[in-house]
Design an enzyme around this catalytic site. Structure first.
Site, mmCIF file in Angstrom:
data_model
loop_
_atom_site.group_PDB
_atom_site.id
_atom_site.type_symbol
_atom_site.label_atom_id
_atom_site.label_comp_id
_atom_site.label_asym_id
_atom_site.label_seq_id
_atom_site.Cartn_x
_atom_site.Cartn_y
_atom_site.Cartn_z
ATOM 1 N N ILE A 17 -5.993 -5.555 2.232
ATOM 2 C CA ILE A 17 -7.114 -5.194 1.365
ATOM 3 C C ILE A 17 -7.248 -6.117 0.154
ATOM 4 C CG2 ILE A 17 -7.179 -2.766 2.051
ATOM 5 C CD1 ILE A 17 -5.513 -2.083 -0.393
ATOM 6 N N GLY A 18 -6.350 -7.081 0.036
ATOM 7 C CA GLY A 18 -6.436 -8.009 -1.083
ATOM 8 C C GLY A 18 -5.456 -9.145 -0.916
ATOM 9 N N VAL A 25 -1.944 -7.704 -0.302
ATOM 10 C CA VAL A 25 -1.889 -6.258 -0.490
ATOM 11 C C VAL A 25 -2.380 -5.566 0.778
ATOM 12 C CG1 VAL A 25 -2.606 -4.302 -1.916
ATOM 13 C CG2 VAL A 25 -2.308 -6.563 -2.966
ATOM 14 N N LYS A 39 2.180 -4.181 -1.899
ATOM 15 C CA LYS A 39 1.985 -5.564 -2.329
ATOM 16 C C LYS A 39 3.175 -6.393 -1.868
ATOM 17 C CE LYS A 39 0.918 -8.277 -6.479
ATOM 18 N NZ LYS A 39 0.640 -8.186 -7.942
ATOM 19 N N ASP A 144 -3.949 -10.604 -17.994
ATOM 20 C CA ASP A 144 -4.974 -10.916 -16.982
ATOM 21 C C ASP A 144 -5.913 -9.728 -16.787
ATOM 22 O OD1 ASP A 144 -6.261 -12.641 -15.269
ATOM 23 O OD2 ASP A 144 -5.000 -12.160 -13.539
#
Length: 282
Positions: A17-18, A25, A39, A144
């Site tokens: 998903i990432g 992830v 992750k 960030d």
């Protein structure tokens, strides 16, 4: 390790998903039925130190509990792999809804947008507090803060995530020896120029997120410029540089949006009546 491999169907690509240069992830389900985000930090030999540093930074989140900070459920370091397990947020990232989804409560409801910003502000305030649940601790700087690092739960409440670049801060220290990290457009100019990180750097990033949520514009965008010879080039346009002159001159200081009149405007959708039509239409 076996439990997390089973939860993600052996880290199947359809569960991803990432991704970023040092991590992937995956969505998964633990044996007890809980839906989680796993992750997996990855990297070649050149990135091994960065992976280890990010892993340790993520683990620093174990002691931090807040309703607007994603909850770390566990971790695993085995077989040369570094895995961190979080609760999964079903509504994706704030960035998905600002610049991806054609219609969602984020783009159709003033109340939702304001509540998201309040939640993220409280998360940053909690990180920068020198005490937590009665215990003293050093403030944490995220480094960030941006819409893609803000997750939304099933009630559209925000959760700040991705602490791989975070560090604890000592006001007596301001070292420029550490490399400048973060995302262009959200990093504070004084931090980029000097390498000296302070809690105010996160406040700057939060301010950029606020502008982005309220206008629907990206922090950095490209603008076509026609040169004298007729050629066209593209130049980066900063949302902050666009907004500050309007804010200072009062041109972007319209009425505070009525959070009960949710249908009034969508950010960037051409309806500027709720706040600063000049900024929205510029």
């Amino acid at each position: 390790m076996a439990e997390l491999a089973a939860a993600t169907n052996n880290f199947a690509t359809d569960r991803q998903i990432g991704t970023n240069p040092v991590a992937r992830v995956y969505k998964g389900w633990l044996a007890d039925g809980r839906e989680v985000a796993v992750k997996q930090l990855v990297g070649n030999s050149n990135l091994s130190l960065a992976v280890e540093e990010e892993f340790q930074a993520e683990l620093s989140l174990l002691s931090i509990r807040h309703s607007h900070i994603v909850r770390l459920l566990g971790w695993c370091a085995a077989e040369g792999k570094h895995l961190v397990v979080y609760e999964n947020m079903k509504n994706g990232t704030l960035d998905d809804h600002l610049h991806g989804a054609p219609s969602s409560p984020v783009t159709t409801s003033w109340r939702t947008r304001v509540e998201i910003l309040l939640g993220v502000s409280r998360a940053v305030e909690h990180l920068q507090s020198s005490s937590s649940d009665g215990e003293r601790r050093r403030p944490v700087i995220h480094r960030d803060i941006k819409p893609s690092n803000i997750l939304l739960d099933d009630a559209w409440a925000p959760r700040l995530t991705d602490f791989g670049l975070s560090l604890t801060w000592d006001e007596r220290e301001c070292s420029s020896e550490l490399p400048v990290v973060g995302t262009c457009g959200y990093a504070a100019p004084e931090y980029v120029a000097t390498g000296c990180i302070r809690p105010a750097s996160d406040v700057y990033g939060l301010g950029v997120v606020m502008l982005e949520v309220l206008t629907g514009r990206k922090a950095l965008s490209q603008r076509a410029v026609v040169l004298n010879d007729g050629c066209t080039r593209f130049a980066h346009e900063s949302l902050v540089e666009l907004a500050l002159p309007m804010i200072r001159s009062g041109k972007a200081s319209g009425q505070t949006p009525d959070t009960d009149a949710d249908a009034e405007a969508a950010p960037g959708g051409g309806h500027g009546g709720a706040h600063g039509s000049a900024l929205l239409a510029a």
